[in-house]
Design an enzyme around this catalytic site. Structure first.
Site, PDB file in Angstrom:
ATOM      1  N   GLY A  53      18.125  -5.626  25.301  1.00 51.91           N
ATOM      2  CA  GLY A  53      16.722  -5.261  25.457  1.00 51.91           C
ATOM      3  C   GLY A  53      15.831  -6.479  25.521  1.00 51.91           C
ATOM      4  N   GLY A 103       0.815  -1.208   0.000  1.00 51.28           N
ATOM      5  CA  GLY A 103       0.000   0.000   0.000  1.00 51.28           C
ATOM      6  C   GLY A 103       0.849   1.259   0.000  1.00 51.28           C
ATOM      7  N   HIS A 139      -6.362 -17.419  48.322  1.00 53.30           N
ATOM      8  CA  HIS A 139      -5.173 -18.001  48.954  1.00 53.30           C
ATOM      9  C   HIS A 139      -5.160 -19.504  48.717  1.00 53.30           C
ATOM     10  CE1 HIS A 139      -2.005 -18.705  51.892  1.00 53.30           C
ATOM     11  NE2 HIS A 139      -2.753 -19.690  52.392  1.00 53.30           N
ATOM     12  N   ALA A 189       2.553  -4.438  20.915  1.00 49.78           N
ATOM     13  CA  ALA A 189       1.373  -4.867  20.161  1.00 49.78           C
ATOM     14  C   ALA A 189       0.090  -4.372  20.811  1.00 49.78           C
ATOM     15  CB  ALA A 189       1.357  -6.394  20.044  1.00 49.78           C
TER      16      ALA A 189
END
Length: 578
Positions: free
Chosen positions: A294, A231, A557, A433
């Site tokens: 990273g 596109g 719990h 994302a």
């Protein structure tokens, strides 16, 4: 038909604005999405567009007036009067059954002038998480939608070569490592464990296929047209897909991002790979060097380390994962080092030379010093990602980019070209994302006249190593820089009953709250299930909850979530189990 142009939503906590400048006067022709008036707030300058083509009939306010959100600014006469706009008159007069009106008329239009008729209400460029979610939400709101995608499958980087396949391999490698090293402590003795990497890769491929086919099903379910090809934007309402013209009332660019390159390191996706190649290795490398400390580098480095690789991480800074809370980073680095990953921090790679045996890297201290060499079978280049804004016709269409190649947008995701919007990795903000998904929903709702909204202070981030690291909101360092007074509550997983039961006691939960109001400002977790536990804290920030609110909520719990409750109680010094 008369249409009211109203003051749009201006952002969180902003309820009014000042009329700065009228861009159109009564009697002027206005194209769809063309700015009519400029509003000013103490935070942003906003151009208010027309929701339809027509003629501006009257102005309800004058320059300098204070106006509230929702107030009427002007009246637009839609319909036949819109033909008064000279450029729009020619296509409007053309016979409806003309063979190729779009192709014949587009060259005569300026970049900011919309076609009189369009093929779609909305065209989204890119079918990643931001793009496909935007397309689905817009279809739900009644738009006629198309999505442009050049890949052979939908889902973008995330589903094809990112989030999904990496998490599949992370899980498989964790299972392998647990079977080889941890099951014995549970009384499960397994002899002769063997790695079947081909089957592991086959499982990953099956998961990817199921996910991308799922998106394809959602497109069919919601009546979304998949336009296959590249596109390129030509201007307001106009684009091409592999050279074929397409028109739309609105265009949303969701092109995503690409792996960042490094001078002197030439990627071939075989011995020098990006995350894409690292997901497809057919054998476990003996020595893997990861360039970049990273998220991507540490996740994929962890995968191959668990499967048997000797992994060294070379990071330019003197710390891992920049932007993470300092205390969390220190604990994270210590745990990864204990697991066997070698950290070479404060160093840079200046050269990568392929040899018959693999790759020889030249490494130097970041601040200067003597160079050394590292030998590797495979090198993973993972120094970050860059906006995928090239080869889309953006510059030619006059769409503004910043100095990092990202598309510049306003608070409502609008570019400087009317009718063209952008979301996700291709604009500013964290390349996540779920951030792109939220923006996709927001812009679809904004275009439908609703109040689309994204709270950027409540966008969680997760590193899917072991243990996981999850964060949302501000770090201590950021609050100190802002001069905000705060209090901290911490709770170690060592003191959590469920963590002990499952044998995963590394890490802690850290809750940061405003010292005066007790409102939760940030939460940082390193430990088991951190990526799931962070959701509670994200919701707390989204709804302005206090640390006391979290602490007073009953948590089951024994669960790992009790560590979040205890850390929240710790803000006021009331932790119960430590």
């Amino acid at each position: 038909m008369a249409i009211e142009i109203k003051v749009p939503a201006l952002g969180e906590s902003v309820t009014s604005a000042t009329v700065g400048k009228w861009l159109k006067q009564p009697g002027d022709a206005v194209a769809v999405d063309e700015p009519v008036v400029e509003l000013e707030t103490d935070k942003v300058s906003v151009e208010v567009p027309a929701s339809a083509a027509g003629v501006l009939e009257s102005q309800a306010v004058k320059e300098g007036d204070e106006v509230e959100v929702g107030a009427v600014l002007a009246i637009l006469a839609e319909g036949a009067k819109a033909a008064a706009k000279p450029v729009a008159s020619k296509p409007a007069e053309a016979p409806k059954k003309e063979a190729t009106p779009a192709a014949e008329k587009k060259p005569a239009l300026a970049a900011t002038e919309a076609p009189a008729e369009t093929d779609y209400d909305l065209v989204v460029i890119g079918a990643g998480p931001g793009g496909y979610v935007c397309a689905i939400r817009a279809a739900q709101l009644g738009f006629k939608v198309a999505c442009v995608e050049k890949r052979a499958t939908l889902g973008g980087t995330c589903l094809n070569v990112g989030c999904i396949p990496s998490k599949a391999l992370l899980q498989s490698s964790e299972n392998y490592h647990a079977a080889a090293h941890d099951f014995a402590t549970h009384g499960i003795d397994i002899a002769g464990i063997k790695l079947n990497l081909a089957q592991m890769q086959k499982r990953k491929a099956g998961i990817v296929e199921a996910n991308v086919k799922g998106v394809e099903y959602l497109f069919k379910k919601n009546g979304i047209t998949w336009l296959k090809g590249l596109g390129k934007v030509e201007g307001t309402g106009r684009l091409t897909v592999d050279g074929k013209p397409v028109t739309a009332k609105h265009i949303v660019i969701a092109a995503g991002s690409d792996s960042a390159g490094l001078k002197g390191v030439d990627v071939d996706e075989k011995v020098i790979v990006t995350s894409t190649g690292a997901l497809e290795l057919s054998a476990v490398p003996k020595k893997l060097v990861v360039i970049g400390g990273g998220v991507i580098g540490l996740e994929l480095g962890s995968v191959w380390h668990r499967l048997g690789a000797d992994v060294t991480v070379v990071e330019f800074l003197d710390r891992l994962v920049p932007g993470t809370d300092n205390e969390v980073e220190a604990a994270f680095r210590k745990i990864l080092t204990k697991q066997g990953l070698t950290m070479k921090l404060g160093h840079k790679v200046t050269k990568a030379e392929k040899t018959g045996k693999g790759v020889t890297l030249t490494v130097e201290p970041s601040q200067g010093g003597a160079a050394e060499t590292l030998e590797a079978d495979v090198v993973l280049l993972a120094i970050g990602r860059t906006a995928a804004s090239k080869n889309m016709g953006l510059e030619e269409a006059g769409i503004a980019l910043d100095n990092r190649g990202r598309i510049e947008v306003d608070e409502h995701f609008a570019t400087n070209v009317p009718g063209v919007y952008a979301i996700g990795d291709v604009i500013r903000g964290p390349m996540l994302a779920h951030k792109a998904e939220e923006e996709g929903v927001a812009i679809a709702e904004i275009l439908a006249g609703q109040a689309g909204h994204v709270n950027y202070d409540a966008i969680p981030g997760v590193i899917y190593t072991w243990p996981e690291v999850a964060t949302v909101g501000f770090t201590e360092e950021q609050l100190k820089e802002k001069g905000v007074e705060y209090k901290v509550g911490k709770f170690p997983f060592m003191a959590n009953g469920r963590a002990r039961a499952v044998g995963m006691t590394d890490g802690f939960v850290k809750v940061i709250a405003d010292a005066k109001t007790d409102r939760v400002l940030g939460t940082h977790i390193i430990g088991p299930g951190a990526g799931e536990l962070i959701a509670e804290c994200t919701m707390a920030i989204e709804f302005g909850a206090s640390s006391e609110d979290i602490g007073r909520v009953c948590h089951a719990h024994p669960t790992l979530s009790e560590a979040v409750k205890e850390a929240a109680l710790g803000v006021s010094g009331h932790s119960l189990n430590i």
